[in-house]
Design a protein around this motif. Structure first.
Motif, PDB file in Angstrom:
ATOM      1  N   GLY A  35       0.246  -8.413  -5.022  1.00 56.81           N
ATOM      2  CA  GLY A  35      -0.805  -8.473  -4.025  1.00 56.81           C
ATOM      3  C   GLY A  35      -2.132  -8.906  -4.612  1.00 56.81           C
ATOM      4  N   TRP A  36      -3.038  -9.256  -3.720  1.00 58.03           N
ATOM      5  CA  TRP A  36      -4.418  -9.557  -4.061  1.00 58.03           C
ATOM      6  C   TRP A  36      -5.339  -8.645  -3.258  1.00 58.03           C
ATOM      7  CZ3 TRP A  36      -5.951 -12.702  -7.954  1.00 58.03           C
ATOM      8  CH2 TRP A  36      -5.037 -13.632  -8.443  1.00 58.03           C
ATOM      9  N   PHE A  37      -6.348  -8.147  -3.946  1.00 61.97           N
ATOM     10  CA  PHE A  37      -7.389  -7.345  -3.339  1.00 61.97           C
ATOM     11  C   PHE A  37      -8.730  -7.937  -3.752  1.00 61.97           C
ATOM     12  CE2 PHE A  37      -5.222  -3.471  -1.784  1.00 61.97           C
ATOM     13  CZ  PHE A  37      -3.943  -3.740  -2.243  1.00 61.97           C
ATOM     14  N   ARG A  38      -9.791  -7.518  -3.075  1.00 65.88           N
ATOM     15  CA  ARG A  38     -11.120  -7.975  -3.472  1.00 65.88           C
ATOM     16  C   ARG A  38     -12.130  -6.874  -3.248  1.00 65.88           C
ATOM     17  NH1 ARG A  38     -12.206 -12.524   1.282  1.00 65.88           N
ATOM     18  NH2 ARG A  38     -12.550 -11.050   3.013  1.00 65.88           N
ATOM     19  N   GLN A  39     -13.214  -6.958  -4.015  1.00 71.00           N
ATOM     20  CA  GLN A  39     -14.296  -5.992  -3.879  1.00 71.00           C
ATOM     21  C   GLN A  39     -15.626  -6.714  -3.974  1.00 71.00           C
ATOM     22  OE1 GLN A  39     -14.186  -2.678  -6.629  1.00 71.00           O
ATOM     23  NE2 GLN A  39     -15.457  -1.444  -5.273  1.00 71.00           N
ATOM     24  N   ALA A  40     -16.366  -6.658  -2.886  1.00 66.86           N
ATOM     25  CA  ALA A  40     -17.697  -7.255  -2.838  1.00 66.86           C
ATOM     26  C   ALA A  40     -18.731  -6.232  -3.308  1.00 66.86           C
ATOM     27  CB  ALA A  40     -18.010  -7.709  -1.420  1.00 66.86           C
ATOM     28  N   PRO A  41     -19.889  -6.682  -3.759  1.00 67.12           N
ATOM     29  CA  PRO A  41     -20.924  -5.749  -4.229  1.00 67.12           C
ATOM     30  C   PRO A  41     -21.275  -4.723  -3.159  1.00 67.12           C
ATOM     31  CG  PRO A  41     -21.502  -7.978  -4.836  1.00 67.12           C
ATOM     32  CD  PRO A  41     -20.305  -8.082  -3.940  1.00 67.12           C
ATOM     33  N   GLY A  42     -21.256  -3.456  -3.547  1.00 69.18           N
ATOM     34  CA  GLY A  42     -21.628  -2.389  -2.635  1.00 69.18           C
ATOM     35  C   GLY A  42     -20.575  -2.027  -1.617  1.00 69.18           C
ATOM     36  N   LYS A  43     -19.388  -2.624  -1.734  1.00 71.47           N
ATOM     37  CA  LYS A  43     -18.328  -2.342  -0.771  1.00 71.47           C
ATOM     38  C   LYS A  43     -17.086  -1.814  -1.476  1.00 71.47           C
ATOM     39  CE  LYS A  43     -19.741  -5.721   2.720  1.00 71.47           C
ATOM     40  NZ  LYS A  43     -19.281  -6.816   3.608  1.00 71.47           N
ATOM     41  N   GLU A  44     -16.198  -1.219  -0.696  1.00 74.72           N
ATOM     42  CA  GLU A  44     -14.950  -0.729  -1.253  1.00 74.72           C
ATOM     43  C   GLU A  44     -13.964  -1.887  -1.447  1.00 74.72           C
ATOM     44  OE1 GLU A  44     -14.963   3.818   0.585  1.00 74.72           O
ATOM     45  OE2 GLU A  44     -13.395   2.407   1.145  1.00 74.72           O
ATOM     46  N   ARG A  45     -13.014  -1.652  -2.352  1.00 69.53           N
ATOM     47  CA  ARG A  45     -11.972  -2.640  -2.550  1.00 69.53           C
ATOM     48  C   ARG A  45     -11.132  -2.760  -1.283  1.00 69.53           C
ATOM     49  NH1 ARG A  45      -8.524  -2.434  -8.056  1.00 69.53           N
ATOM     50  NH2 ARG A  45     -10.706  -2.328  -8.756  1.00 69.53           N
ATOM     51  N   GLU A  46     -10.805  -4.001  -0.913  1.00 70.52           N
ATOM     52  CA  GLU A  46     -10.032  -4.208   0.308  1.00 70.52           C
ATOM     53  C   GLU A  46      -8.834  -5.101   0.046  1.00 70.52           C
ATOM     54  OE1 GLU A  46     -12.312  -6.176   3.342  1.00 70.52           O
ATOM     55  OE2 GLU A  46     -12.599  -7.995   2.164  1.00 70.52           O
ATOM     56  N   TYR A  94     -11.937 -10.621  -7.285  1.00 70.85           N
ATOM     57  CA  TYR A  94     -10.565 -10.609  -6.770  1.00 70.85           C
ATOM     58  C   TYR A  94      -9.635 -10.029  -7.825  1.00 70.85           C
ATOM     59  CZ  TYR A  94     -11.803 -13.234  -2.623  1.00 70.85           C
ATOM     60  OH  TYR A  94     -12.350 -13.605  -1.413  1.00 70.85           O
ATOM     61  N   TYR A  95      -8.815  -9.073  -7.396  1.00 71.79           N
ATOM     62  CA  TYR A  95      -7.906  -8.367  -8.286  1.00 71.79           C
ATOM     63  C   TYR A  95      -6.461  -8.638  -7.904  1.00 71.79           C
ATOM     64  CZ  TYR A  95     -12.032  -5.603  -9.497  1.00 71.79           C
ATOM     65  OH  TYR A  95     -13.282  -5.202  -9.907  1.00 71.79           O
ATOM     66  N   CYS A  96      -5.651  -8.828  -8.906  1.00 72.10           N
ATOM     67  CA  CYS A  96      -4.206  -8.938  -8.737  1.00 72.10           C
ATOM     68  C   CYS A  96      -3.597  -7.549  -8.900  1.00 72.10           C
ATOM     69  CB  CYS A  96      -3.671  -9.891  -9.796  1.00 72.10           C
ATOM     70  SG  CYS A  96      -1.888 -10.138  -9.795  1.00 72.10           S
ATOM     71  N   ALA A  97      -2.539  -7.283  -8.161  1.00 72.06           N
ATOM     72  CA  ALA A  97      -1.887  -5.982  -8.229  1.00 72.06           C
ATOM     73  C   ALA A  97      -0.368  -6.145  -8.140  1.00 72.06           C
ATOM     74  CB  ALA A  97      -2.388  -5.085  -7.103  1.00 72.06           C
ATOM     75  N   ALA A  98       0.341  -5.167  -8.706  1.00 73.88           N
ATOM     76  CA  ALA A  98       1.801  -5.200  -8.691  1.00 73.88           C
ATOM     77  C   ALA A  98       2.347  -3.824  -8.365  1.00 73.88           C
ATOM     78  CB  ALA A  98       2.336  -5.662 -10.045  1.00 73.88           C
ATOM     79  N   GLY A  99       3.516  -3.804  -7.758  1.00 73.99           N
ATOM     80  CA  GLY A  99       4.161  -2.537  -7.449  1.00 73.99           C
ATOM     81  C   GLY A  99       5.641  -2.725  -7.218  1.00 73.99           C
ATOM     82  N   VAL A 100       6.331  -1.603  -7.157  1.00 75.48           N
ATOM     83  CA  VAL A 100       7.774  -1.642  -6.964  1.00 75.48           C
ATOM     84  C   VAL A 100       8.125  -1.675  -5.480  1.00 75.48           C
ATOM     85  CG1 VAL A 100       9.919  -0.406  -7.400  1.00 75.48           C
ATOM     86  CG2 VAL A 100       8.164  -0.472  -9.163  1.00 75.48           C
TER      87      VAL A 100
END
Length: 118
Positions: A35-46, A94-100
């Motif tokens: 997956g991809w997530f993102r976090q803007a300044p002053g906001k939570e990761r979405e 922008y963050y990359c993420a992995a899971g089972v």
């Protein structure tokens, strides 16, 4: 856990495109949902987008539907995020993420900065 390294971020004008890449370590990449997530300044990761292990199922945040496309190359242990028609509000790390389990993530990259100028 899998090790993740993002690349491809940068500064582009509104309306432009970027393609993010996330390289994963390990021989079991093809078994992970990504997956991809993102976090803007002053906001939570979405949440931005996710893709299942086979690449046959994807999901997107409403804010990026029709503009962003997630894909994966299991032979290259890489997941991509093609971002088109970029807007200033897409500016974020922008963050990359992995899971089972699909849409459940427990490994994270360090992020790549995306900045969209108006």
């Amino acid at each position: 856990q899998v090790q993740l390294v993002e690349s491809g971020g940068g500064l582009v004008q509104a309306g432009g495109s970027l393609r993010l890449s996330c390289a994963a370590s390990g021989r079991t990449f093809s078994s992970y949902t990504m997956g991809w997530f993102r976090q803007a300044p002053g906001k939570e990761r979405e949440f931005v987008a996710a893709i299942d292990s086979s690449g046959g199922i994807t999901s997107y945040a409403d804010s990026v539907k029709g503009r962003f496309t997630i894909s994966r190359g299991n032979a290259k242990n890489t997941v991509y995020l093609q971002m088109n028609s970029l807007k200033p509000e897409d500016t974020a790390v922008y963050y990359c993420a992995a899971g089972v389990i699909f849409n459940v993530f427990d490994s994270w990259g360090r992020g790549t900065q995306v900045t969209i100028s108006s």
